[in-house]
Enzyme design. Structure first.
Site, PDB file in Angstrom:
ATOM      1  N   GLU A 150       1.204   1.087   1.443  1.00 25.05           N
ATOM      2  CA  GLU A 150       0.441   0.016   2.091  1.00 25.05           C
ATOM      3  C   GLU A 150       1.299  -0.816   3.042  1.00 25.05           C
ATOM      4  O   GLU A 150       1.146  -2.034   3.133  1.00 25.05           O
ATOM      5  CB  GLU A 150      -0.246  -0.866   1.050  1.00 25.05           C
ATOM      6  CG  GLU A 150      -1.257  -0.093   0.207  1.00 25.05           C
ATOM      7  CD  GLU A 150      -2.081  -0.984  -0.718  1.00 25.05           C
ATOM      8  OE1 GLU A 150      -1.793  -2.192  -0.805  1.00 25.05           O
ATOM      9  OE2 GLU A 150      -3.025  -0.467  -1.349  1.00 25.05           O
TER      10      GLU A 150
ATOM     11  N   GLU B 260      -4.566   6.233  -3.755  1.00 31.40           N
ATOM     12  CA  GLU B 260      -4.798   5.153  -4.722  1.00 31.40           C
ATOM     13  C   GLU B 260      -6.288   4.840  -4.693  1.00 31.40           C
ATOM     14  O   GLU B 260      -6.836   4.556  -3.637  1.00 31.40           O
ATOM     15  CB  GLU B 260      -3.978   3.911  -4.394  1.00 31.40           C
ATOM     16  CG  GLU B 260      -4.082   2.814  -5.442  1.00 31.40           C
ATOM     17  CD  GLU B 260      -3.107   1.662  -5.162  1.00 31.40           C
ATOM     18  OE1 GLU B 260      -1.946   1.959  -4.796  1.00 31.40           O
ATOM     19  OE2 GLU B 260      -3.503   0.502  -5.277  1.00 31.40           O
TER      20      GLU B 260
END
Length: 811
Positions: free
Chosen positions: A435, A533
């Protein structure tokens, strides 16, 4: 066989065995041994902590691994993001003797992980260190070693800014330390690389490359022999190359082997071959290493997903953090093994290292158990993400952390992650970041911003910067392993697509970005897309089931972990499939239903309660005690049945109860008036009973019960057992709503590492031996000592009969 005895042959790598055909006139075999015992520790800064003359006799004695933050009380003044636990500065020292036979040898220490900003001294001379707390590193101590005499190792660990992570990192020398003494001519650290470029049913080509170093003062003429050993231990072939190395030189040599009718490593059959490399100076063996590896092939297809050994395989993964409940970040090998086996028993076949390299033992265990691994380097790059200080996504944010060292160390850290792990067949992906493209944290994009994210800081850099940094990290990975794909776990696909970041990757991981799967598959037809994820909602799983080109799902998260906490008193994430004890949560049986191939059935009792806004919330996931069959006589209760079979038969005290298919909370549901006794369910397949479950009305809590996962431990000071503590009635039925506080004690040849109730809102110190169970159960972690003997574990609670169990610690 226990965990220690399985791992030690792979980790110690002691060179005391000659293979067939080898001339083994050994004068001083290489030494590679655990260096965890008999350290001294002092918390707090001090002057000249590295000085050999310093008197440390009053310091605390301990064995490694050690996490001092986990020993401290929770405090609301500390950062919520790191679990309301402190950091600080600490010193470790160890005195040891270097035997005379080490004269002329190369001696080094290998640290598997020190969090963070470590500095290492030998006899007062600085020999190395590492800023990043998750990466293994070695220090050469030869120049300052007092051979034939006493030596002092000192390690300073500094975590001054406690809000230096978005989760709990632990603090200290929290992973193993190894000592190595070899001839100056030896195989370089992580110098062996085994690949299998071609595999068929008839044969496998195996390429074994070895980097040999000469750290002596003169030229050396060496013979390098590599041998491949099959899973049964039988040698298959050996190759030999002679090489002359100048002083200070090194060279990489490659040998080609063939394995006929190879046994393939897979998640169902994790068989391992071994590459044995020996270095000879004349007839004298000067170094030897053993490298386990797997014969397996895999690839990602942009349209059809992931293939392992030519078979389409859906990657069913869990994201993992590195801490383990009450032991903090200093996780014994046996605790790690239990967790990974629980992952496999759930029906998963993969884990993701979130969001940093893990202990070396994790990869070895995944090789042995049969779990695929996505290894990950960083959670942030050159700029820090917001770190939660007072609450989740609220209050004052800090940006301390690895970003401060990224420019100097990132390429080396990424390379070392790869070199350390590249022989593990379990590893299939190298991730260079998690991220990093997160909207506004810290990089900004003028068009795409998540309105739920914190506001962008003034002067935030453009997300285009990521397209400049990523190629450097990709190159660092590919330089040392061109065989595996490089990925990132991306969280802002519009921005990453715009700047070309996603197209730089071999495969693109999508974090909670299921809404872009179809559009990106059309817009970028050659891109491999997978879920890196995902939440546990229906959309995440259905996106995998419905689309062949989506090869995986990695659920967030495998186990509850410390940190990423909310407002006090919460001190850790509660998003786990398992709680911190490793107990599967009731609603996680829906995941087991989807993944487990073995028939199973599970009963739960629902309750109604008011949630936020006064609305009634239904389902067993909202019940305080969903496995408790007890209520007021005649009260109507919803009963949920979770199963992976097509038919069930439900009875209450022998009388049939109608169960109907349900869209909510389970596969079958029934509503029935409560009556004391036994509620039983049978799961059927083709009319045959294949699994059963039952709930019985318990009486009053009467006694404690102890159940150990193992009763025999290795007396090495490292091994561990898990002892489940249960509050039961007179007949042994679990009383899950008992609130009796239980105290654990351990006597004899062992010690108590901690007692866990799985409650992330209980601020009782992690190491406190007294805990209140949340569901009538506790988990005690007991570690062996270094001397053989009996280990006595005792549980006591006011008003309940105590319980004792005997374990044995043996050589």
């Amino acid at each position: 066989m226990n965990c220690s005895s399985k791992l030690r042959p792979l980790l110690l790598l002691l060179s005391s065995v000659c293979l067939p055909g080898a001339a083994c006139a050994q004068e001083s075999p290489p030494v590679r041994e655990l260096f965890d015992n008999d350290w001294r520790f002092q918390l707090g800064e001090l002057e000249d902590g590295q000085s050999p003359e310093l008197d440390d006799s009053q310091w605390r004695s301990l064995d490694l691994p050690h996490d001092w933050s986990a020993e401290a009380p929770f405090d609301p003044e500390f950062a919520s993001g790191t679990g309301y636990l402190p950091g600080g500065v600490g010193w470790y020292r160890k005195t040891f003797n270097a035997p005379d036979e080490w004269q002329g040898r190369e001696v080094s220490l290998h640290f598997d992980g020190v969090y963070r900003n470590s500095e290492v001294w030998l006899n007062g001379q600085r020999v190395g260190g590492r800023p990043y707390g998750y990466i293994p590193f070695s220090v050469r101590i030869t120049p300052h070693l007092n051979v034939g005499g006493e030596n002092v190792i000192a390690v300073r660990v500094a975590r001054d800014e406690v809000a230096d992570s978005r989760w709990y990192p632990g603090t200290g020398i929290y992973r193993h330390v190894w000592l190595q003494a070899t001839d100056p001519a030896h195989i370089a650290q992580w110098g062996t690389f085994v690949t299998t470029p071609r595999i068929t049913d008839e044969r496998a080509d195996i390429l074994v490359s070895n980097t040999v170093a000469n750290e002596s003062d003169g030229q050396r003429k060496l013979r390098v022999v590599s041998e491949v050993v099959d899973p049964s231990g039988a040698p298959l072939s050996h190759q030999t190359t002679s090489v002359t190395l100048p002083a200070g030189g090194e060279q990489t040599l490659a040998h080609w082997h063939i394995a006929k009718e190879p046994q393939r490593w897979s998640t169902d059959s994790p068989v391992l071959y071994t590459a044995v490399t020996r270095v000879f100076d004349g007839d004298r063996l000067v170094d030897q290493t053993r490298t386990p590896f797997g014969v397996r092939s895999y690839y990602f297809d942009p349209n059809e997903g992931f293939f392992l050994n030519g078979e389409p395989t859906l990657i069913k993964g869990l994201c993992l953090h590195h801490d383990a409940g009450v032991v903090g970040a200093a996780v014994p090998d046996a605790v790690l093994e239990r967790r990974l086996r629980l992952v496999k028993e759930l029906g998963a076949n993969a884990v993701r290292c979130s969001h940093n390299p893990m202990a070396s033992e994790l990869y070895t265990l995944c090789d042995q158990i049969g779990l695929l691994v996505m290894d990950e380097a960083f959670d942030e790059w050159e700029l820090g993400k917001r770190k939660w200080v007072k609450g989740r996504n609220v209050g004052r944010a800090e940006r301390f952390g690895y970003n401060e060292d990224f420019e100097e160390w990132a390429e080396r850290d990424a390379a070392d992650m790869v070199r350390r792990g590249r022989n593990h067949p379990s590893i299939i992906l190298w991730s260079i970041g998690n991220e990093i493209d997160y909207p506004g944290d810290p990089y900004a994009h003028p068009e795409f911003f998540d309105p739920a994210a914190p506001p962008v800081d003034d002067g935030s850099p453009s997300v285009t910067r990521l397209a400049v940094v990523a190629p450097k990290l990709i190159a660092a990975v590919k330089r040392h392993d061109p065989t595996r794909p490089v990925t990132m776990a991306l969280s802002n696909m519009p921005a990453s697509n715009d700047i070309g970041l996603a197209n730089m990757l071999d495969v693109a991981g999508y974090n909670y970005q299921e809404q872009y799967y179809e559009q990106d598959h059309r817009d970028f037809p050659g891109r491999v897309i997978y879920g890196s994820e995902n939440g546990r909602g229906a959309r995440s799983w259905q996106a995998v089931v419905d689309n062949d080109h989506i090869s995986s799902i990695y659920l967030w998260v495998g186990f509850d972990f410390l940190g990423e906490a909310g407002p006090w008193p919460n001190h850790g994430s509660q998003a786990g499939v398992f709680d911190t004890r490793g107990f599967l949560k009731p609603y996680s049986y829906q995941q087991k239903k989807q993944w487990d191939s073995e028939p199973f059935v599970r009963l739960f009792v629902g309750r109604q309660r008011r949630g936020d806004g006064g609305r009634r919330r239904r389902g067993f996931g909202y019940a305080e005690h969903p496995r408790l069959w007890r209520a007021e006589e005649g009260a109507e209760l919803p009963v949920f049945v979770v199963t992976n079979t097509d038919e069930v038969r439900l009875t209450l005290n022998g009388e049939a109860v109608e169960a109907e298919r349900s869209r909510f909370g389970g596969d079958f549901v029934a509503r029935l008036p409560y009556a004391a006794g036994e509620l039983q369910v049978e799961a059927l397949s083709d009319g045959e009973v294949v699994a059963t479950d039952s709930l019985q009305t318990p009486g009053d809590a009467a006694r404690l019960q102890l159940v150990a996962d193992r009763t025999r431990l290795t007396a090495d000071g490292q091994d561990a057992a898990h002892v489940e503590v249960r509050i039961v009635d007179r007949d042994g039925r679990l009383v899950s709503d008992s609130d009796a506080k239980v105290t654990l004690s351990v006597g004899g040849a062992g010690r108590l590492l901690g007692v866990d109730n799985g409650d992330q809102n209980d601020t009782t110190a992690l190491k406190n031996p007294t805990k209140q169970p949340r569901d009538g159960r506790l988990l005690a972690v007991v570690q062996s000592g270094r001397e053989p003997g009996q280990v006595e574990v005792t549980a006591t609670a006011e008003g309940l009969a105590p319980a004792t169990i005997q374990l044995e610690a043996a050589r």
